[in-house]
Scaffold this active site. Structure first.
Site, PDB file in Angstrom:
ATOM      1  N   LYS A  98       0.825  -1.209   0.000  1.00  0.00           N
ATOM      2  CA  LYS A  98       0.000   0.000   0.000  1.00  0.00           C
ATOM      3  C   LYS A  98       0.862   1.263   0.000  1.00  0.00           C
ATOM      4  O   LYS A  98       0.435   2.313  -0.467  1.00  0.00           O
ATOM      5  CB  LYS A  98      -0.911   0.022   1.227  1.00  0.00           C
ATOM      6  CG  LYS A  98      -1.795  -1.198   1.429  1.00  0.00           C
ATOM      7  CD  LYS A  98      -2.968  -1.227   0.466  1.00  0.00           C
ATOM      8  CE  LYS A  98      -4.069  -2.175   0.865  1.00  0.00           C
ATOM      9  NZ  LYS A  98      -3.704  -3.604   0.875  1.00  0.00           N
TER      10      LYS A  98
HETATM   11  C1  LIG Z   1      -4.349  -4.687   0.374  1.00  0.00           C
HETATM   12  C2  LIG Z   1      -3.565  -5.920   0.302  1.00  0.00           C
HETATM   13  C3  LIG Z   1      -3.864  -6.907  -0.639  1.00  0.00           C
HETATM   14  C4  LIG Z   1      -5.043  -6.799  -1.587  1.00  0.00           C
HETATM   15  O1  LIG Z   1      -4.878  -5.762  -2.512  1.00  0.00           O
HETATM   16  P1  LIG Z   1      -6.156  -5.231  -3.339  1.00  0.00           P
HETATM   17  O2  LIG Z   1      -5.663  -4.074  -4.112  1.00  0.00           O
HETATM   18  O3  LIG Z   1      -7.180  -4.849  -2.295  1.00  0.00           O
HETATM   19  O4  LIG Z   1      -6.633  -6.349  -4.168  1.00  0.00           O
HETATM   20  C5  LIG Z   1      -3.046  -8.018  -0.701  1.00  0.00           C
HETATM   21  N1  LIG Z   1      -2.003  -8.169   0.149  1.00  0.00           N
HETATM   22  C6  LIG Z   1      -1.699  -7.244   1.082  1.00  0.00           C
HETATM   23  C7  LIG Z   1      -0.546  -7.480   1.985  1.00  0.00           C
HETATM   24  C8  LIG Z   1      -2.457  -6.087   1.185  1.00  0.00           C
HETATM   25  O5  LIG Z   1      -2.138  -5.166   2.102  1.00  0.00           O
END
Ligand SMILES: *Cc1c(COP(=O)(O)O)cnc(C)c1O
Length: 502
Positions: free
Chosen positions: A120
């Site tokens: 993120k």
């Molecule tokens: C948010 C997240 C995901 C999923 O990503 P999306 O964009 O919501 O599909 C997968 N792995 C981790 C570690 C995340 O923080």
């Protein structure tokens, strides 16, 4: 080459005649007024020559170039300055998005070298800068209140990205029993004078639906406005979150070619552990832009609503919600799927399906529409036992330590290889540092109970000789600054109180 002077406008996924807005407005608003998501009116393309040129650039330069194709109301200088600051070595030690081989077929795109050890950060380190500029570009003088619903990683990454940014406040809601101990500690110890964090009794979908409801509540907006505040989102429904994510897929392709893992112009497949469908949708956009990507492998944990959708064409959120060791993927409403539907089916059908989803929780695509999607997307799910086994295999056989989410993606990649053979190298989006989920990773590798608390991180470090990322060590010693937990029905009052508008 790059078409300069092109203006990119954005439209809602639910409107056939709605007004098109600039990127700055789309980023400022987050959600379109009709409840739809903003999408660019066209998808810019990259030629082979463009890709070759990008290959010679640093990550911040690549990201700025990709963003400049979408955010045409930002100057290249602005974007380059923001990308250089966001993806600086000091914030991403070891590089923003390096690619490392796991086994002979699967390559890990490590997206977790940022300040909160999850992918993120790739978006949330740059998005506050884009929003700050958007407020100026649109002449906004009210305070932007960022509302976030998080299943763990978004919350911390957003808090870290927006803390102490001028003109902005941020309030994060997370399911109090639906995140890992480390995720919770990361959020409850968050510093910054403009931040708020609330646990809610309920699951992620309760948090997300609560936030969505607040966004579409006109009376609420009026009250906030009277106090000089307006709402904005940092969730992956915001275009400012999604656009920066396209860059690392383009970058990964450049790096795969440079390392000789794939011939120039030859395709790769991409596997993405998926929750809200944001990260994999960014890969789809990279594909539409002309990056040689064959299949998009959509990986789900036991909450396999997307796997079923990709198999049957029916999206059905009326199912048991599972709490798994990969909590950031414990999601039953994958919001960004709406953007894919919009591109494939158009706004009218999309609005119709989204209405069905919110009213009865289920919709089914026509066979010919589904056929379009199935040409590119394929879904696999991994249950808890498989997830643990994937972690164990990657480490014991190949010496590569992966977190629980990446393990779901790795499992999906292996299942795809088993079904189709190794036609193309697979780039796997590795979405979190294994230390973020240390107890589950440790017990998967050792097939034994993990030690408690910080001991789990230390034990994993000893086992793997991979260093604990600096931001994760010492979390236990930090004071808890945000201990409050509320009913999810009390979210609107919490927002008004935090904004000083009650
Ligand atoms: C948010 C997240 C995901 C999923 O990503 P999306 O964009 O919501 O599909 C997968 N792995 C981790 C570690 C995340 O923080």
């Amino acid at each position: 080459m790059y078409k300069t002077g092109n203006v990119m406008k954005y439209k809602s996924t639910r409107s056939t005649n709605g007004e098109a807005v600039s990127a700055a407005v789309a980023i400022k608003n987050g959600l379109a007024p009709d409840g739809g998501l903003y999408m660019p009116e066209s998808i810019p393309t990259l030629s082979a020559g463009d890709l070759a040129e990008l290959a010679g650039m640093s990550y911040p330069e690549r990201a700025a170039r990709i963003l400049s194709l979408y955010l045409t109301d930002y100057t290249e200088e602005e974007l380059l300055a923001d990308c250089r600051a966001a993806y600086a070595e000091s914030r991403f030690p070891g590089g923003a998005a390096p690619v490392r081989p796991i086994d002979g077929d699967v390559y890990s795109l490590e997206l977790w070298h940022g300040p909160t050890s999850a992918f993120k950060d790739m978006a949330l380190q740059i998005m506050p800068r884009l929003l700050s500029r958007a407020l100026k570009k649109t002449g906004e003088d009210r305070t932007a209140l960022i509302l976030v619903a998080t299943s763990g990683d978004t919350g911390k990454a957003a808090l870290e990205g927006y803390r102490d940014v001028d003109g902005v406040k941020i309030l994060v809601f997370y399911p109090t029993d639906g995140v890992s101990r480390i995720q919770k500690l990361q959020m409850t110890t968050q510093e910054g004078k403009n931040v708020g964090v609330r646990g809610i009794y309920g699951n992620f979908d309760d948090a997300q639906s609560g936030v969505k409801r607040i966004f579409s509540d006109a009376a609420m907006a009026e009250k906030l406005n009277a106090s000089g505040v307006f709402l904005s989102s940092a969730n992956s429904i915001n275009w400012g979150r999604l656009a920066p994510q396209i860059a690392y897929y383009v970058s990964a392709y450049c790096d795969m070619v440079a390392a000789g893992h794939v011939a120039e112009g030859a395709p790769i497949d991409v596997a993405v552990p998926t929750g809200n469908f944001g990260n994999i949708f960014a890969a789809y956009l990279a594909r539409l832009m002309g990056v040689p990507i064959g299949r998009l492998i959509c990986a789900s944990n036991s909450n396999n609503v997307l796997t079923e959708f990709l198999e049957t064409g029916t999206y059905d959120r009326n199912r048991t919600f599972h709490m798994t060791v990969s909590p950031s993927m414990d999601i039953l409403i994958s919001s960004n799927l709406e953007r894919l539907l919009y591109l494939v089916l158009g706004a009218e059908k999309t609005a119709d399906y989204m209405k069905k989803l919110s009213e009865i929780g289920v919709y089914s695509l026509a066979e010919e529409d589904m056929a379009e999607i199935k040409k590119i997307f394929v879904g696999y799910s991994c249950d808890e036992a498989e997830t643990a086994e994937n972690i164990r295999t990657a480490f014991t056989r190949y010496g590569y330590l992966i977190d629980t989410h990446t393990a779901v993606g790795y499992g999906a990649a292996r299942k795809h290889l088993a079904a189709f053979g190794a036609k193309r190298p697979i780039v796997l989006a590795s979405t979190a540092s294994p230390y973020k989920f240390a107890p589950a990773v440790y017990s998967a590798v050792k097939e034994a109970e993990a030690p408690e608390g910080t001991e789990a991180l230390l034990a994993l470090e000893k086992l793997s000789s991979v260093k604990i990322p600096a931001p994760l060590s010492g979390l236990d010693e930090k004071p808890i600054l945000h201990a409050e937990t509320i009913e999810h029905t009390a979210m609107p009052e919490a927002v008004l109180a935090f904004a000083g508008a009650n």
